[in-house]
Motif scaffolding. Structure first.
Motif, PDB file in Angstrom:
ATOM      1  N   ALA A 129     -70.937 -15.019 100.502  1.00 25.38           N
ATOM      2  CA  ALA A 129     -69.832 -15.771  99.892  1.00 25.38           C
ATOM      3  C   ALA A 129     -70.349 -16.583  98.708  1.00 25.38           C
ATOM      4  O   ALA A 129     -69.679 -16.689  97.676  1.00 25.38           O
ATOM      5  N   LEU A 130     -71.546 -17.140  98.837  1.00 25.01           N
ATOM      6  CA  LEU A 130     -72.161 -17.861  97.718  1.00 25.01           C
ATOM      7  C   LEU A 130     -72.467 -16.914  96.566  1.00 25.01           C
ATOM      8  O   LEU A 130     -72.252 -17.247  95.404  1.00 25.01           O
ATOM      9  N   ARG A 131     -72.941 -15.704  96.883  1.00 23.88           N
ATOM     10  CA  ARG A 131     -73.215 -14.715  95.837  1.00 23.88           C
ATOM     11  C   ARG A 131     -71.926 -14.381  95.085  1.00 23.88           C
ATOM     12  O   ARG A 131     -71.902 -14.284  93.860  1.00 23.88           O
ATOM     13  N   ALA A 132     -70.823 -14.237  95.823  1.00 20.70           N
ATOM     14  CA  ALA A 132     -69.533 -13.943  95.192  1.00 20.70           C
ATOM     15  C   ALA A 132     -69.128 -15.091  94.256  1.00 20.70           C
ATOM     16  O   ALA A 132     -68.623 -14.846  93.154  1.00 20.70           O
ATOM     17  N   ALA A 133     -69.351 -16.334  94.679  1.00 19.94           N
ATOM     18  CA  ALA A 133     -69.033 -17.479  93.818  1.00 19.94           C
ATOM     19  C   ALA A 133     -69.924 -17.485  92.582  1.00 19.94           C
ATOM     20  O   ALA A 133     -69.450 -17.755  91.472  1.00 19.94           O
ATOM     21  N   CYS A 134     -71.203 -17.177  92.750  1.00 21.40           N
ATOM     22  CA  CYS A 134     -72.129 -17.129  91.609  1.00 21.40           C
ATOM     23  C   CYS A 134     -71.738 -16.014  90.641  1.00 21.40           C
ATOM     24  O   CYS A 134     -71.818 -16.192  89.423  1.00 21.40           O
ATOM     25  N   LEU A 135     -71.315 -14.882  91.169  1.00 21.68           N
ATOM     26  CA  LEU A 135     -70.833 -13.796  90.307  1.00 21.68           C
ATOM     27  C   LEU A 135     -69.566 -14.226  89.574  1.00 21.68           C
ATOM     28  O   LEU A 135     -69.398 -13.933  88.390  1.00 21.68           O
ATOM     29  N   ALA A 136     -68.686 -14.933  90.268  1.00 20.02           N
ATOM     30  CA  ALA A 136     -67.457 -15.419  89.631  1.00 20.02           C
ATOM     31  C   ALA A 136     -67.792 -16.381  88.485  1.00 20.02           C
ATOM     32  O   ALA A 136     -67.143 -16.342  87.440  1.00 20.02           O
ATOM     33  N   HIS A 137     -68.810 -17.218  88.671  1.00 21.87           N
ATOM     34  CA  HIS A 137     -69.236 -18.129  87.601  1.00 21.87           C
ATOM     35  C   HIS A 137     -69.675 -17.352  86.362  1.00 21.87           C
ATOM     36  O   HIS A 137     -69.553 -17.842  85.246  1.00 21.87           O
ATOM     37  N   ALA A 138     -70.186 -16.140  86.583  1.00 18.12           N
ATOM     38  CA  ALA A 138     -70.646 -15.307  85.468  1.00 18.12           C
ATOM     39  C   ALA A 138     -69.546 -14.368  84.974  1.00 18.12           C
ATOM     40  O   ALA A 138     -69.777 -13.547  84.098  1.00 18.12           O
ATOM     41  N   GLY A 139     -68.351 -14.471  85.564  1.00 18.99           N
ATOM     42  CA  GLY A 139     -67.231 -13.640  85.123  1.00 18.99           C
ATOM     43  C   GLY A 139     -67.182 -12.267  85.759  1.00 18.99           C
ATOM     44  O   GLY A 139     -66.560 -11.356  85.220  1.00 18.99           O
TER      45      GLY A 139
ATOM     46  N   CYS B 156     -79.454  -5.869  91.125  1.00 15.45           N
ATOM     47  CA  CYS B 156     -80.173  -7.133  91.228  1.00 15.45           C
ATOM     48  C   CYS B 156     -79.323  -8.194  91.930  1.00 15.45           C
ATOM     49  O   CYS B 156     -79.596  -8.563  93.051  1.00 15.45           O
ATOM     50  N   LEU B 157     -78.316  -8.721  91.236  1.00 12.15           N
ATOM     51  CA  LEU B 157     -77.420  -9.766  91.755  1.00 12.15           C
ATOM     52  C   LEU B 157     -78.162 -11.030  92.186  1.00 12.15           C
ATOM     53  O   LEU B 157     -77.697 -11.789  93.029  1.00 12.15           O
ATOM     54  N   TRP B 158     -79.331 -11.262  91.593  1.00 13.69           N
ATOM     55  CA  TRP B 158     -80.154 -12.428  91.903  1.00 13.69           C
ATOM     56  C   TRP B 158     -79.486 -13.680  91.366  1.00 13.69           C
ATOM     57  O   TRP B 158     -78.955 -13.670  90.265  1.00 13.69           O
ATOM     58  N   ALA B 159     -79.525 -14.775  92.102  1.00 14.79           N
ATOM     59  CA  ALA B 159     -78.953 -16.038  91.635  1.00 14.79           C
ATOM     60  C   ALA B 159     -79.924 -16.716  90.682  1.00 14.79           C
ATOM     61  O   ALA B 159     -81.142 -16.647  90.861  1.00 14.79           O
ATOM     62  N   TYR B 160     -79.371 -17.347  89.673  1.00 14.23           N
ATOM     63  CA  TYR B 160     -80.175 -18.093  88.704  1.00 14.23           C
ATOM     64  C   TYR B 160     -79.336 -19.229  88.136  1.00 14.23           C
ATOM     65  O   TYR B 160     -78.119 -19.203  88.196  1.00 14.23           O
TER      66      TYR B 160
ATOM     67  N   ARG C  75     -73.648 -18.980  78.745  1.00 10.26           N
ATOM     68  CA  ARG C  75     -73.160 -17.595  78.752  1.00 10.26           C
ATOM     69  C   ARG C  75     -74.223 -16.578  79.142  1.00 10.26           C
ATOM     70  O   ARG C  75     -74.092 -15.401  78.835  1.00 10.26           O
ATOM     71  N   SER C  76     -75.252 -17.006  79.801  1.00  7.08           N
ATOM     72  CA  SER C  76     -76.307 -16.108  80.229  1.00  7.08           C
ATOM     73  C   SER C  76     -75.745 -15.068  81.200  1.00  7.08           C
ATOM     74  O   SER C  76     -74.874 -15.381  82.010  1.00  7.08           O
ATOM     75  N   ARG C  77     -76.244 -13.835  81.133  1.00  8.46           N
ATOM     76  CA  ARG C  77     -75.690 -12.751  81.951  1.00  8.46           C
ATOM     77  C   ARG C  77     -76.677 -12.164  82.953  1.00  8.46           C
ATOM     78  O   ARG C  77     -76.271 -11.514  83.906  1.00  8.46           O
ATOM     79  N   TRP C  78     -77.962 -12.352  82.701  1.00  6.46           N
ATOM     80  CA  TRP C  78     -78.973 -11.742  83.556  1.00  6.46           C
ATOM     81  C   TRP C  78     -79.971 -12.778  84.032  1.00  6.46           C
ATOM     82  O   TRP C  78     -80.251 -13.757  83.343  1.00  6.46           O
ATOM     83  N   CYS C  79     -80.562 -12.510  85.191  1.00  3.08           N
ATOM     84  CA  CYS C  79     -81.570 -13.429  85.718  1.00  3.08           C
ATOM     85  C   CYS C  79     -82.814 -13.406  84.849  1.00  3.08           C
ATOM     86  O   CYS C  79     -83.487 -14.412  84.697  1.00  3.08           O
ATOM     87  N   SER C  80     -83.099 -12.260  84.262  1.00  2.06           N
ATOM     88  CA  SER C  80     -84.267 -12.111  83.409  1.00  2.06           C
ATOM     89  C   SER C  80     -83.918 -11.215  82.236  1.00  2.06           C
ATOM     90  O   SER C  80     -83.573 -10.049  82.423  1.00  2.06           O
ATOM     91  N   MET C  81     -84.018 -11.743  81.052  1.00  2.00           N
ATOM     92  CA  MET C  81     -83.761 -10.938  79.865  1.00  2.00           C
ATOM     93  C   MET C  81     -84.809  -9.837  79.745  1.00  2.00           C
ATOM     94  O   MET C  81     -84.508  -8.726  79.316  1.00  2.00           O
ATOM     95  N   ALA C  82     -86.042 -10.141  80.163  1.00  2.00           N
ATOM     96  CA  ALA C  82     -87.129  -9.173  80.049  1.00  2.00           C
ATOM     97  C   ALA C  82     -86.947  -7.976  80.977  1.00  2.00           C
ATOM     98  O   ALA C  82     -87.422  -6.885  80.673  1.00  2.00           O
ATOM     99  N   VAL C  83     -86.264  -8.158  82.094  1.00  2.00           N
ATOM    100  CA  VAL C  83     -86.105  -7.054  83.049  1.00  2.00           C
ATOM    101  C   VAL C  83     -84.657  -6.569  83.060  1.00  2.00           C
ATOM    102  O   VAL C  83     -84.343  -5.525  82.497  1.00  2.00           O
TER     103      VAL C  83
END
Length: 170
Positions: A55-65, A134-138, A146-154
């Motif tokens: 449920a927290l992952r879903a909220a974190c994804l919602a924060h990222a749109g 991935c779906l890693w929280a950051y 407006r960041s979209r990924w946990c790591s730009m390098a990966v």
């Protein structure tokens, strides 16, 4: 996978909990004694912790749109409805929300962290990586948020390469 600094304050607890599952490999830290101990969980509490985590992952994804497959951010509301909190006022008159019971259960600690982060404006900056494998929280520290990924390098690099290949037809 995340090369970012941990989230501030109580959001670090939430970030750590969400990141106990590697979506890519399926490895779940809550399957281990050390992984459970990091959150003060007994084996019997793991199913509820997993439900809270997703449920927290879903909220974190919602924060990222984005949306989580099979989950809604509002699932968190139902789970945290059973997390008793109380207002604690100190001698200086400062008030904070704290878990009502000691030792506090995981849901109450998460609820207190969300309340604190909402009050200071940081809750919406805890996001989940856009990469489906991935779906890693950051914690998004970018100026525009407006960041979209946990790591730009990966993850970011992979996404940009996929987009480039699709434009080039190969």
């Amino acid at each position: 996978m995340n090369d970012r600094a941990p989230a501030p304050g109580g959001l670090a607890l939430i970030e750590s909990l969400v990141n106990t599952l590697s979506v890519d490999t399926g490895a779940d830290a809550l399957d281990t004694e050390d992984g459970r101990a990091a959150f003060g969980l007994g084996e019997a509490e793991v199913p509820a912790a997993r439900e809270l985590r997703e449920a927290l992952r879903a909220a974190c994804l919602a924060h990222a749109g984005h949306t989580a497959p099979g989950r809604r951010a509002s699932d968190l509301d139902r789970i945290l409805a059973c997390a008793p909190l109380r207002v604690r006022v100190d001698d200086a008159g400062s008030a904070t929300l704290r878990p009502a019971a000691e030792p506090a259960d995981l849901a109450s600690r998460v609820a207190a962290a969300i309340a604190e982060a909402t009050a200071d404006g940081t809750w919406a900056r805890l996001k989940a990586c856009q990469a489906e494998d991935c779906l890693w929280a950051y914690y998004d520290r970018s100026p525009a948020g407006r960041s979209r990924w946990c790591s730009m390098a990966v993850c970011g690099s992979r996404a940009k390469m996929r987009a480039y290949r699709s434009r080039r037809g190969g």
